[in-house]
Design a protein around this motif. Structure first.
Motif, PDB file in Angstrom:
ATOM      1  N   ASP A   1      48.389  48.030  51.661  1.00  0.00           N
ATOM      2  CA  ASP A   1      47.197  47.263  52.032  1.00  0.00           C
ATOM      3  C   ASP A   1      46.758  46.537  50.774  1.00  0.00           C
ATOM      4  O   ASP A   1      46.862  47.083  49.675  1.00  0.00           O
ATOM      5  N   ALA A   2      46.292  45.314  50.916  1.00  0.00           N
ATOM      6  CA  ALA A   2      45.906  44.484  49.773  1.00  0.00           C
ATOM      7  C   ALA A   2      47.068  44.379  48.779  1.00  0.00           C
ATOM      8  O   ALA A   2      46.880  44.401  47.565  1.00  0.00           O
ATOM      9  N   SER A   3      48.277  44.330  49.305  1.00  0.00           N
ATOM     10  CA  SER A   3      49.513  44.124  48.536  1.00  0.00           C
ATOM     11  C   SER A   3      49.862  45.245  47.562  1.00  0.00           C
ATOM     12  O   SER A   3      50.490  45.010  46.537  1.00  0.00           O
ATOM     13  N   HIS A   4      49.440  46.482  47.852  1.00  0.00           N
ATOM     14  CA  HIS A   4      49.809  47.588  46.981  1.00  0.00           C
ATOM     15  C   HIS A   4      49.749  48.912  47.746  1.00  0.00           C
ATOM     16  O   HIS A   4      49.243  48.974  48.852  1.00  0.00           O
ATOM     17  N   THR A   5      50.301  49.946  47.102  1.00  0.00           N
ATOM     18  CA  THR A   5      50.260  51.303  47.643  1.00  0.00           C
ATOM     19  C   THR A   5      49.640  52.227  46.594  1.00  0.00           C
ATOM     20  O   THR A   5      49.469  51.843  45.436  1.00  0.00           O
ATOM     21  N   HIS A   6      49.326  53.443  47.009  1.00  0.00           N
ATOM     22  CA  HIS A   6      48.873  54.507  46.111  1.00  0.00           C
ATOM     23  C   HIS A   6      49.693  55.749  46.429  1.00  0.00           C
ATOM     24  O   HIS A   6      50.249  55.872  47.518  1.00  0.00           O
ATOM     25  N   THR A   7      49.742  56.682  45.490  1.00  0.00           N
ATOM     26  CA  THR A   7      50.345  57.973  45.765  1.00  0.00           C
ATOM     27  C   THR A   7      49.245  59.025  45.813  1.00  0.00           C
ATOM     28  O   THR A   7      48.156  58.834  45.267  1.00  0.00           O
TER      29      THR A   7
END
Length: 121
Positions: A44-50
């Protein structure tokens, strides 16, 4: 359309964050590796998180559940709440779907959240 300055800023930020995304985990374990179950969010919003869910929390879920913090990407994090029932389900091999908090991206100000599918292998 982005201005040249916005494009250069975002491109530089992305290049600087590539190594962070690859090895980052929740702030809960205090290190660069996850002592439990690690999962990557939806884009989302051109990125991911772990997100790192600690083994200790899975084997002995806190009665009130646990609030986790995602990896820091693009100068921001999100929080994810897992209930005691969620943690027990993950520990028993079930898949749990959760949505993170909705927080603004400091680069573009766009508020967004991420979904996590957490499964113990």
């Amino acid at each position: 359309m982005f201005t040249r300055r916005e494009l250069l800023t975002r491109g530089t930020t992305l290049l600087l964050l590539i190594p962070v995304v690859g090895c980052s985990s929740s702030g809960d374990d205090g290190g660069g590796s996850c002592a439990g179950v690690e999962t990557t969010s939806t884009v989302d919003a051109s990125h991911t998180h772990t997100l790192c869910v600690l083994t200790a929390d899975l084997t002995s879920p806190p009665g009130g559940g646990k609030l986790y913090t995602t990896s820091n990407v693009g100068s921001h994090t999100h929080t994810v709440m897992l209930t005691a029932a969620n943690l027990a389900a993950i520990n028993s091999g079930q898949t749990v779907m959760v949505t993170s908090s909705t927080d603004p991206d400091p680069v573009n100000g766009m508020a967004h959240s991420h979904d996590f599918m957490i499964t113990k292998m």
